[in-house]
Scaffold this active site. Sequence first.
Site, PDB file in Angstrom:
ATOM      1  N   LYS A  34      40.597  41.725  31.277  1.00  0.00           N
ATOM      2  CA  LYS A  34      40.155  42.468  32.449  1.00  0.00           C
ATOM      3  C   LYS A  34      40.368  43.959  32.211  1.00  0.00           C
ATOM      4  O   LYS A  34      41.490  44.380  31.902  1.00  0.00           O
ATOM      5  CB  LYS A  34      40.960  42.037  33.684  1.00  0.00           C
ATOM      6  CG  LYS A  34      40.690  40.608  34.115  1.00  0.00           C
ATOM      7  CD  LYS A  34      39.437  40.530  34.951  1.00  0.00           C
ATOM      8  CE  LYS A  34      39.261  39.126  35.527  1.00  0.00           C
ATOM      9  NZ  LYS A  34      37.990  38.998  36.248  1.00  0.00           N
TER      10      LYS A  34
ATOM     11  N   LYS B  88      29.237  30.971  38.162  1.00  0.00           N
ATOM     12  CA  LYS B  88      30.344  30.231  38.765  1.00  0.00           C
ATOM     13  C   LYS B  88      29.689  29.127  39.586  1.00  0.00           C
ATOM     14  O   LYS B  88      29.211  29.386  40.707  1.00  0.00           O
ATOM     15  CB  LYS B  88      31.155  31.148  39.693  1.00  0.00           C
ATOM     16  CG  LYS B  88      31.912  32.270  38.990  1.00  0.00           C
ATOM     17  CD  LYS B  88      32.642  33.116  40.031  1.00  0.00           C
ATOM     18  CE  LYS B  88      33.636  34.081  39.413  1.00  0.00           C
ATOM     19  NZ  LYS B  88      32.993  35.149  38.627  1.00  0.00           N
TER      20      LYS B  88
HETATM   21 MG    MG Z   1      33.761  38.508  36.069  1.00  0.00          MG
END
Ligand code: MG
Length: 364
Positions: free
Chosen positions: A156, A263
């Site tokens: 991240k 997702k």
């Molecule tokens: Mg992402």
Amino acid sequence: MRYLFQYRRYRLPFRAAVRTAHGVWTEREGLIVRLEAESGATGYGEAAVIPWFGTETADAAESVCRELGGGFEEQRLAAIAAKLPCLRNAFAAARAEIESRAALGTDAASSNANSEEVGKENGPYLGITALLPAGRAALAEIAPKAEGGFRSFKWKVGVGEFADELALLDDLCAALPQGGKLRLDANGAWDRRRAERWLERCAERPVEFVEQPIATDARGAQDVLLGLANDYPTAIALDESLVDETDVERWLGLGWPGIFVIKPALFGDVASVMARLAAAHAEVVFSSALETAIGARRALEVAFAWGSRNEINRVSSQQPARSLGFGVWPLFTDARFEGPALAPFLRKQDVERLRPEVVWNALG
Ligand code: MG
């Protein structure tokens, strides 16, 4: 067809807070739905809502569940609004489970034979990407994960200081195992100039792709993303840009040359989304919505189905299937909610072994 219906709401603390450019996420809220058909067959589904990503809230999903009461006719599900995608997803999953159980019950022998054949033809496993912590802490995590067999890592970015993170990239690349690749996820934290600085830096490095460099609500985001995807050799992946079916449709229409992060938990009708992506020969990477075992099982079934389809369609490409963005476990303080154990590869059997009843009973 009439269903008996129950739901249970959950609020589950994460073992470790999840830090992204959106902030710190300490617990997960959502709902589990349970349908029981007249035959007695049961099916479970999870509404793994992520309101800051653009889905409904747990409250909104719960109020519809309350209205549905203890039982309803199948047709009522069609009336659930498109703005409740996670709840629609949960009901679709529960119904699919009931249907697959019915199919197994009536013709168990041939179903078993079929699934064995599919496993043999299409490769029994998919790779998993290990999720690294944000910042410098990522560095110490690579070696033990590489030792455990991981070759794909996700970091991240856009969480700490811009210059510090950029300077860390080379250290992380140097720490990668032979053949290892890094995925960067900015969660929309950069502006165009910062994204360009990163993409210049990534060009000669083992960076598989950069996820969501620009926020979806940034000015001219669509053109900036298309420009970045065309101007730099490193692939760009859309994640926050893909909240619902209409987003997928729009980016397909624009001829998006990069990757679609899917997702599966977030789409009301994930089957039709996958059919559209397949028809367009889109590059897809599956990603966890940090769901419980019930949602994870469903999402991973979608990923395996996609893997099989791609294997069949793989004529010219020598590329292996992209690793799954599911390297998130163990996720919860209570192990009864966990998806499959974290490993560099996931077999279809590991997914089939997940028991929805364990999650349901844990909430009772
Ligand atoms: Mg992402």
